[in-house]
Design an enzyme around this catalytic site. Structure first.
Site, PDB file in Angstrom:
ATOM      1  N   THR A  89      51.320  40.953  52.984  1.00  0.00           N
ATOM      2  CA  THR A  89      51.926  39.644  53.253  1.00  0.00           C
ATOM      3  C   THR A  89      52.112  39.406  54.751  1.00  0.00           C
TER       4      THR A  89
ATOM      5  N   GLY B  83      57.886  46.504  52.703  1.00  0.00           N
ATOM      6  CA  GLY B  83      59.004  47.439  52.675  1.00  0.00           C
ATOM      7  C   GLY B  83      58.689  48.683  53.497  1.00  0.00           C
TER       8      GLY B  83
ATOM      9  N   GLU C  27      55.494  40.808  44.711  1.00  0.00           N
ATOM     10  CA  GLU C  27      54.357  41.212  43.882  1.00  0.00           C
ATOM     11  C   GLU C  27      53.778  40.037  43.123  1.00  0.00           C
TER      12      GLU C  27
HETATM   13  C1  LIG Z   1      66.650  45.204  39.780  1.00  0.00           C
HETATM   14  C2  LIG Z   1      66.146  46.390  40.488  1.00  0.00           C
HETATM   15  C3  LIG Z   1      65.004  46.022  41.397  1.00  0.00           C
HETATM   16  C4  LIG Z   1      65.079  46.779  42.694  1.00  0.00           C
HETATM   17  C5  LIG Z   1      63.929  46.392  43.619  1.00  0.00           C
HETATM   18  C6  LIG Z   1      64.454  45.675  44.798  1.00  0.00           C
HETATM   19  C7  LIG Z   1      63.674  45.308  45.818  1.00  0.00           C
HETATM   20  C8  LIG Z   1      62.208  45.584  45.824  1.00  0.00           C
HETATM   21  C9  LIG Z   1      61.476  44.480  45.127  1.00  0.00           C
HETATM   22  C10 LIG Z   1      60.230  44.273  45.354  1.00  0.00           C
HETATM   23  C11 LIG Z   1      59.400  45.071  46.333  1.00  0.00           C
HETATM   24  C12 LIG Z   1      58.320  45.815  45.639  1.00  0.00           C
HETATM   25  C13 LIG Z   1      57.044  45.459  45.723  1.00  0.00           C
HETATM   26  C14 LIG Z   1      56.612  44.230  46.422  1.00  0.00           C
HETATM   27  C15 LIG Z   1      55.265  44.471  47.068  1.00  0.00           C
HETATM   28  C16 LIG Z   1      54.555  43.183  47.357  1.00  0.00           C
HETATM   29  O1  LIG Z   1      55.071  42.112  47.214  1.00  0.00           O
HETATM   30  S1  LIG Z   1      52.932  43.426  47.846  1.00  0.00           S
HETATM   31  C17 LIG Z   1      52.288  41.797  48.045  1.00  0.00           C
HETATM   32  C18 LIG Z   1      52.127  41.099  46.715  1.00  0.00           C
HETATM   33  N1  LIG Z   1      51.382  39.899  46.891  1.00  0.00           N
HETATM   34  C19 LIG Z   1      50.824  39.259  45.860  1.00  0.00           C
HETATM   35  O2  LIG Z   1      50.996  39.594  44.703  1.00  0.00           O
HETATM   36  C20 LIG Z   1      49.942  38.091  46.225  1.00  0.00           C
HETATM   37  C21 LIG Z   1      49.782  37.132  45.067  1.00  0.00           C
HETATM   38  N2  LIG Z   1      48.544  36.379  45.183  1.00  0.00           N
HETATM   39  C22 LIG Z   1      47.386  36.807  44.539  1.00  0.00           C
HETATM   40  O3  LIG Z   1      47.319  37.798  43.848  1.00  0.00           O
HETATM   41  C23 LIG Z   1      46.163  35.905  44.694  1.00  0.00           C
HETATM   42  O4  LIG Z   1      46.219  35.217  45.917  1.00  0.00           O
HETATM   43  C24 LIG Z   1      46.044  34.890  43.521  1.00  0.00           C
HETATM   44  C25 LIG Z   1      47.302  34.058  43.401  1.00  0.00           C
HETATM   45  C26 LIG Z   1      45.784  35.648  42.260  1.00  0.00           C
HETATM   46  C27 LIG Z   1      44.896  33.940  43.818  1.00  0.00           C
HETATM   47  O5  LIG Z   1      43.821  34.734  44.145  1.00  0.00           O
HETATM   48  P1  LIG Z   1      42.416  34.017  44.390  1.00  0.00           P
HETATM   49  O6  LIG Z   1      41.476  34.996  44.964  1.00  0.00           O
HETATM   50  O7  LIG Z   1      42.646  32.758  45.159  1.00  0.00           O
HETATM   51  O8  LIG Z   1      41.963  33.772  42.909  1.00  0.00           O
HETATM   52  P2  LIG Z   1      41.852  32.441  42.078  1.00  0.00           P
HETATM   53  O9  LIG Z   1      43.187  31.962  41.639  1.00  0.00           O
HETATM   54  O10 LIG Z   1      40.959  31.483  42.792  1.00  0.00           O
HETATM   55  O11 LIG Z   1      41.087  33.076  40.803  1.00  0.00           O
HETATM   56  C28 LIG Z   1      39.747  33.532  40.982  1.00  0.00           C
HETATM   57  C29 LIG Z   1      39.450  34.511  39.869  1.00  0.00           C
HETATM   58  O12 LIG Z   1      40.015  35.774  40.217  1.00  0.00           O
HETATM   59  C30 LIG Z   1      40.781  36.265  39.137  1.00  0.00           C
HETATM   60  N3  LIG Z   1      41.827  37.128  39.677  1.00  0.00           N
HETATM   61  C31 LIG Z   1      42.782  36.799  40.588  1.00  0.00           C
HETATM   62  N4  LIG Z   1      43.546  37.877  40.876  1.00  0.00           N
HETATM   63  C32 LIG Z   1      43.066  38.909  40.120  1.00  0.00           C
HETATM   64  C33 LIG Z   1      43.432  40.273  39.976  1.00  0.00           C
HETATM   65  N5  LIG Z   1      44.495  40.807  40.635  1.00  0.00           N
HETATM   66  N6  LIG Z   1      42.687  41.040  39.138  1.00  0.00           N
HETATM   67  C34 LIG Z   1      41.642  40.487  38.462  1.00  0.00           C
HETATM   68  N7  LIG Z   1      41.233  39.191  38.532  1.00  0.00           N
HETATM   69  C35 LIG Z   1      41.958  38.420  39.369  1.00  0.00           C
HETATM   70  C36 LIG Z   1      41.318  35.030  38.475  1.00  0.00           C
HETATM   71  O13 LIG Z   1      41.746  35.316  37.163  1.00  0.00           O
HETATM   72  C37 LIG Z   1      40.093  34.134  38.526  1.00  0.00           C
HETATM   73  O14 LIG Z   1      39.221  34.520  37.510  1.00  0.00           O
HETATM   74  P3  LIG Z   1      38.309  33.374  36.799  1.00  0.00           P
HETATM   75  O15 LIG Z   1      37.483  34.159  35.824  1.00  0.00           O
HETATM   76  O16 LIG Z   1      37.523  32.725  37.907  1.00  0.00           O
HETATM   77  O17 LIG Z   1      39.267  32.430  36.146  1.00  0.00           O
HETATM   78  C1  LIG Z   2      62.188  42.044  48.477  1.00  0.00           C
HETATM   79  C2  LIG Z   2      60.743  41.769  48.856  1.00  0.00           C
HETATM   80  C3  LIG Z   2      59.904  42.844  49.105  1.00  0.00           C
HETATM   81  C4  LIG Z   2      58.571  42.607  49.477  1.00  0.00           C
HETATM   82  N1  LIG Z   2      57.768  43.684  49.761  1.00  0.00           N
HETATM   83  C5  LIG Z   2      56.493  43.449  50.177  1.00  0.00           C
HETATM   84  C6  LIG Z   2      55.640  44.547  50.529  1.00  0.00           C
HETATM   85  O1  LIG Z   2      56.051  45.703  50.485  1.00  0.00           O
HETATM   86  N2  LIG Z   2      54.374  44.278  50.953  1.00  0.00           N
HETATM   87  C7  LIG Z   2      53.884  42.994  51.035  1.00  0.00           C
HETATM   88  O2  LIG Z   2      52.727  42.818  51.421  1.00  0.00           O
HETATM   89  N3  LIG Z   2      54.668  41.928  50.688  1.00  0.00           N
HETATM   90  C8  LIG Z   2      55.944  42.134  50.270  1.00  0.00           C
HETATM   91  N4  LIG Z   2      56.740  41.066  49.931  1.00  0.00           N
HETATM   92  C9  LIG Z   2      56.219  39.701  50.076  1.00  0.00           C
HETATM   93  C10 LIG Z   2      55.927  39.062  48.723  1.00  0.00           C
HETATM   94  O3  LIG Z   2      54.818  39.670  48.129  1.00  0.00           O
HETATM   95  C11 LIG Z   2      55.689  37.563  48.909  1.00  0.00           C
HETATM   96  O4  LIG Z   2      56.877  36.991  49.391  1.00  0.00           O
HETATM   97  C12 LIG Z   2      55.294  36.944  47.570  1.00  0.00           C
HETATM   98  O5  LIG Z   2      53.972  37.301  47.266  1.00  0.00           O
HETATM   99  C13 LIG Z   2      55.441  35.424  47.589  1.00  0.00           C
HETATM  100  O6  LIG Z   2      54.575  34.867  48.548  1.00  0.00           O
HETATM  101  P1  LIG Z   2      55.164  33.804  49.604  1.00  0.00           P
HETATM  102  O7  LIG Z   2      56.347  34.405  50.229  1.00  0.00           O
HETATM  103  O8  LIG Z   2      54.011  33.349  50.426  1.00  0.00           O
HETATM  104  O9  LIG Z   2      55.656  32.589  48.710  1.00  0.00           O
HETATM  105  P2  LIG Z   2      55.026  31.129  48.645  1.00  0.00           P
HETATM  106  O10 LIG Z   2      53.733  31.167  47.939  1.00  0.00           O
HETATM  107  O11 LIG Z   2      55.093  30.503  50.008  1.00  0.00           O
HETATM  108  O12 LIG Z   2      56.094  30.455  47.643  1.00  0.00           O
HETATM  109  C14 LIG Z   2      56.802  29.277  47.961  1.00  0.00           C
HETATM  110  C15 LIG Z   2      56.620  28.278  46.813  1.00  0.00           C
HETATM  111  O13 LIG Z   2      55.258  27.831  46.818  1.00  0.00           O
HETATM  112  C16 LIG Z   2      54.786  27.784  45.470  1.00  0.00           C
HETATM  113  N5  LIG Z   2      53.341  27.961  45.399  1.00  0.00           N
HETATM  114  C17 LIG Z   2      52.574  28.710  46.214  1.00  0.00           C
HETATM  115  N6  LIG Z   2      51.287  28.666  45.819  1.00  0.00           N
HETATM  116  C18 LIG Z   2      51.237  27.864  44.726  1.00  0.00           C
HETATM  117  C19 LIG Z   2      50.193  27.433  43.846  1.00  0.00           C
HETATM  118  N7  LIG Z   2      48.923  27.820  44.020  1.00  0.00           N
HETATM  119  N8  LIG Z   2      50.536  26.626  42.816  1.00  0.00           N
HETATM  120  C20 LIG Z   2      51.818  26.258  42.620  1.00  0.00           C
HETATM  121  N9  LIG Z   2      52.847  26.618  43.421  1.00  0.00           N
HETATM  122  C21 LIG Z   2      52.547  27.418  44.456  1.00  0.00           C
HETATM  123  C22 LIG Z   2      55.495  28.969  44.811  1.00  0.00           C
HETATM  124  O14 LIG Z   2      55.521  28.822  43.378  1.00  0.00           O
HETATM  125  C23 LIG Z   2      56.892  28.887  45.425  1.00  0.00           C
HETATM  126  O15 LIG Z   2      57.697  28.000  44.643  1.00  0.00           O
HETATM  127  C24 LIG Z   2      58.080  41.277  49.571  1.00  0.00           C
HETATM  128  C25 LIG Z   2      58.931  40.200  49.291  1.00  0.00           C
HETATM  129  C26 LIG Z   2      60.259  40.439  48.928  1.00  0.00           C
HETATM  130  C27 LIG Z   2      61.157  39.270  48.636  1.00  0.00           C
END
Ligand SMILES: CCCCC/C=C\C/C=C\C/C=C\CCC(=O)SCCNC(=O)CCNC(=O)[C@H](O)C(C)(C)COP(=O)(O)OP(=O)(O)OC[C@H]1O[C@@H](n2cnc3c(N)ncnc32)[C@H](O)[C@@H]1OP(=O)(O)O
Ligand SMILES: Cc1cc2nc3c(=O)[nH]c(=O)nc-3n(C[C@H](O)[C@H](O)[C@H](O)COP(=O)(O)OP(=O)(O)OC[C@H]3O[C@@H](n4cnc5c(N)ncnc54)[C@H](O)[C@@H]3O)c2cc1C
Length: 572
Positions: free
Chosen positions: A53, A92, A335
């Site tokens: 991110t 993180g 995530e």
């Molecule tokens: C209560 C106790 C809890 C304690 C914990 C406390 C704190 C800690 C909490 C959290 C921290 C822990 C972890 C966090 C770590 C992170 O956040 S890491 C960063 C995470 N970021 C994301 O997840 C990013 C999200 N965005 C995406 O995955 C992609 O941008 C998208 C939204 C999926 C869009 O991708 P894009 O390439 O544009 O695809 P599109 O929508 O155009 O679709 C194209 C086709 O691709 C297929 N597809 C998309 N993603 C996947 C995939 N992962 N695997 C397989 N296929 C995928 C999609 O289905 C489409 O397929 P078609 O056949 O064309 O329909």
């Molecule tokens: C506690 C915490 C830990 C994290 N740890 C990590 C880490 O270790 N590594 C890492 O890489 N990242 C980490 N992240 C980042 C996290 O993965 C992103 O914040 C998360 O993927 C959301 O993306 P964003 O912040 O860009 O939200 P945005 O996408 O900007 O969301 C804002 C609004 O836009 C809307 N939106 C965006 N796209 C669309 C769409 N296509 N259609 C409709 N609505 C849409 C969303 O629904 C939302 O309401 C962490 C975040 C948090 C809060």
């Protein structure tokens, strides 16, 4: 060692080393690369962050701005943060803990961009922990919760890494800069699919913790008069308290079982993918995205219901519930932001619906879409029968998927571009995807309680819990079931009566059901949820340790209150 680091608290964030950095090496590194980094990570000889991110992009991975440009003359990648918004932001452990990071960057070779790929980058010296040359690091500042975790930022100023630091299990770049395609461009996203799957268990555990705290406290807390002159009852005797807590307790079990299924599915599909069979990837992505979104959202809401059910003491950090809520709220965003994830599931459902319309027999978690009768079959249903309840949820989901898909087709027939039709139907699509995931959770819950190896007395209790969860869902979303006449008003009334009966039936087993989660006091960290039930004594002890109680008269009296009082008295 890891546990020690884990408890170090302030400023040390090693969670993501375990749940994101190390699994990324396991899933995306070649065997050669695993020999170099995996054991170091597993032994915590290096500490890593998962740096994907950026300040400007989290959801839209294809929009990430960090670049990794291949230089064939030195056989190196140059990692660069070209803009302010390309600054890695949120990972993180990135701020102060990690000395390595897997960095997601746009791969450029021979002047062409091949999209986001993962690169191993050392970010701090192993000698003195200072940032490496060209790397700027820091913490992003206080957050809603989890402030022990140093979510950080990172900027790269043309940092050079060896070609071999590109994680090359799927795609690779040869020494001369030739790019070799992966079997699927989405394999670079595979660790996100894995992590979303683990969030389902995190949600289940969080809701289990919250219901343990609230149910135990509701047996200790006595309040008001149920009958004049009688002793104050346990607040768990109030039906409203049961209506607040038992559906959350049932959801905790439902999500626990759903996470079992998710783990099994992930293992079997990634096993097939190792042999080159990618056919299960789309379903795995849709299921993990939908379950992550649904379970974390219900869990966050459910924890706050548990917090409110504990009255004033629920609002105290002594209860452990505000911290639980803050953590669960993070799971809704991290995530994969929940709306975006549920839209991914909707995208898969629309695709499957079209295939079913074209005559294809659907399988897996969407099989019911082709099997469910479009026309409702109204009639007096046995609303306490699990099969009837599962069928109702599947009918609801099939109807809503069909409605959303047909609405979208209608928009396109009016001449709208697919993307515009998608956007103008996305609220319907989200609701349909939520109904789909809800029906999966109910079906999986019912199948698990009917097949899990337990003695019959336990099966009876779990069956009541599954009925309670299903009946609660039907009464909470009654309109969806009534809309096409599949259920009648009488069915909904019957569901409400059975739900009341289930609340009374679960009451005697409520404490046993939360004790069964076996969450130690050290994990619960809650005065209200203590196993020994000695809430009031420990609440007083907890309060006395408040920093404000270090002195009888706080320094703020002398600094602010005393002069203020004096000046006000002088005016009398
Ligand atoms: C209560 C106790 C809890 C304690 C914990 C406390 C704190 C800690 C909490 C959290 C921290 C822990 C972890 C966090 C770590 C992170 O956040 S890491 C960063 C995470 N970021 C994301 O997840 C990013 C999200 N965005 C995406 O995955 C992609 O941008 C998208 C939204 C999926 C869009 O991708 P894009 O390439 O544009 O695809 P599109 O929508 O155009 O679709 C194209 C086709 O691709 C297929 N597809 C998309 N993603 C996947 C995939 N992962 N695997 C397989 N296929 C995928 C999609 O289905 C489409 O397929 P078609 O056949 O064309 O329909
Ligand atoms: C506690 C915490 C830990 C994290 N740890 C990590 C880490 O270790 N590594 C890492 O890489 N990242 C980490 N992240 C980042 C996290 O993965 C992103 O914040 C998360 O993927 C959301 O993306 P964003 O912040 O860009 O939200 P945005 O996408 O900007 O969301 C804002 C609004 O836009 C809307 N939106 C965006 N796209 C669309 C769409 N296509 N259609 C409709 N609505 C849409 C969303 O629904 C939302 O309401 C962490 C975040 C948090 C809060």
């Amino acid at each position: 060692m890891a546990a020690a680091l884990q408890t170090l608290g302030g400023g040390i964030g090693i969670t993501l080393h375990w749940i994101a950095f190390t699994p990324t090496i396991e899933q995306q590194a070649t065997e050669e690369q695993k020999k170099k980094w995996l054991k170091l990570a597993q032994d915590v000889a290096i500490v890593g962050a998962y740096a994907q991110t950026e300040m400007g992009h989290g959801t839209f991975v294809r929009g990430l701005e960090t670049t990794a440009t291949y230089d064939p003359s030195t056989q190196e990648f140059v990692i660069n943060s070209p803009t302010l918004t390309s600054t890695k932001w949120w990972p993180g452990g990135l701020g102060k803990t990690a000395n390595h990071a897997t960095v997601m960057a746009q791969l450029y070779t021979r002047g062409k961009c091949y999209g986001p790929h993962n690169f191993m980058v050392q970010i701090r010296s192993l000698e003195n922990h200072q940032p490496c040359p060209g790397v700027t690091l820091g913490d992003i500042g206080p957050k809603m919760e989890s402030n022990g975790n140093d979510n950080g930022f990172a900027r790269f100023d043309h940092v050079r890494i060896p070609r071999e630091n590109m994680l090359m299990k799927f795609a690779r770049v040869e020494a001369d800069g030739t790019y070799v395609q992966p079997p699927s461009s989405k394999l670079a996203y595979s660790n996100m699919v894995y992590l979303r799957g683990t969030f389902v268990m995190s949600a289940a555990q969080a809701l289990a913790s919250a219901t343990t705290i609230a149910v135990r406290y509701s047996c200790v807390r006595r309040q008001s008069e149920m009958k004049p002159g009688e002793p104050e009852p346990q607040i768990l005797e109030y039906q409203t308290q049961q209506y607040k807590l038992f559906p959350q307790l049932a959801a905790a079990y439902a999500f626990w079982f759903a996470s079992w299924f998710m783990t099994q599915q992930h293992g079997s599909i990634t096993g097939s993918m190792e042999k080159g069979d990618m056919s299960g990837l789309a379903e795995l992505h849709a299921l993990s995205a939908g379950l992550k979104s649904y379970t974390t959202a219900v869990t966050a809401r459910g924890i706050d219901v548990c917090r409110m059910a504990c009255g004033g003491h629920g609002y105290s950090h002594a209860s452990g519930l505000p911290a639980l809520f803050g953590g669960a709220a993070a799971l809704c965003t991290a995530e994969g932001e929940n709306t975006v994830m549920m839209l991914q599931t909707a995208r898969y459902l629309v695709k499957c619906f079209a295939q079913s319309q074209a005559g294809k027999r659907l399988t897996g978690t969407v099989a019911y879409l082709s099997a469910v009768q479009p026309s409702p079959v109204a009639g007096n249903r046995n609303m306490s029968d699990l099969g009837t309840l599962v069928a109702a949820f599947q009918h609801r989901a099939a109807r809503m998927v069909r409605h959303a898909a047909m609405q979208m087709q209608g928009e396109m027939q009016k001449g709208k571009a697919r993307e515009d039709a998608w956007n103008s139907c996305s609220v319907l699509l989200i609701k349909a995807a939520e109904a789909h995931v809800h029906s999966f959770v109910v079906r999986n819950f019912a199948e698990t309680v009917q097949t899990v190896e337990v003695d019959e007395s336990v099966r009876a209790v779990l069956t009541s819990l599954c009925q309670l969860y299903s009946l609660y869902g039907i009464t909470e979303h009654a309109g969806d079931f009534l809309k096409d006449g599949y259920l009648t008003g009488r069915d909904i009334d019957a569901a409400s009566s059975h739900l009341s009966a289930m609340l009374a039936r679960v009451r005697p087993d409520a404490v046993a059901l939360v004790d069964a989660f076996d969450l130690h006091d050290k994990i619960l960290r809650s005065v209200l949820g203590r196993y020994d039930g000695r809430v009031y004594e420990h609440l007083y002890e907890w309060a006395k340790k408040s920093p404000l109680n270090k002195s009888e008269v706080h320094e703020s009296y002398y600094k602010y209150l005393q002069p203020f009082l004096k000046s006000n008295r002088a005016k009398l």
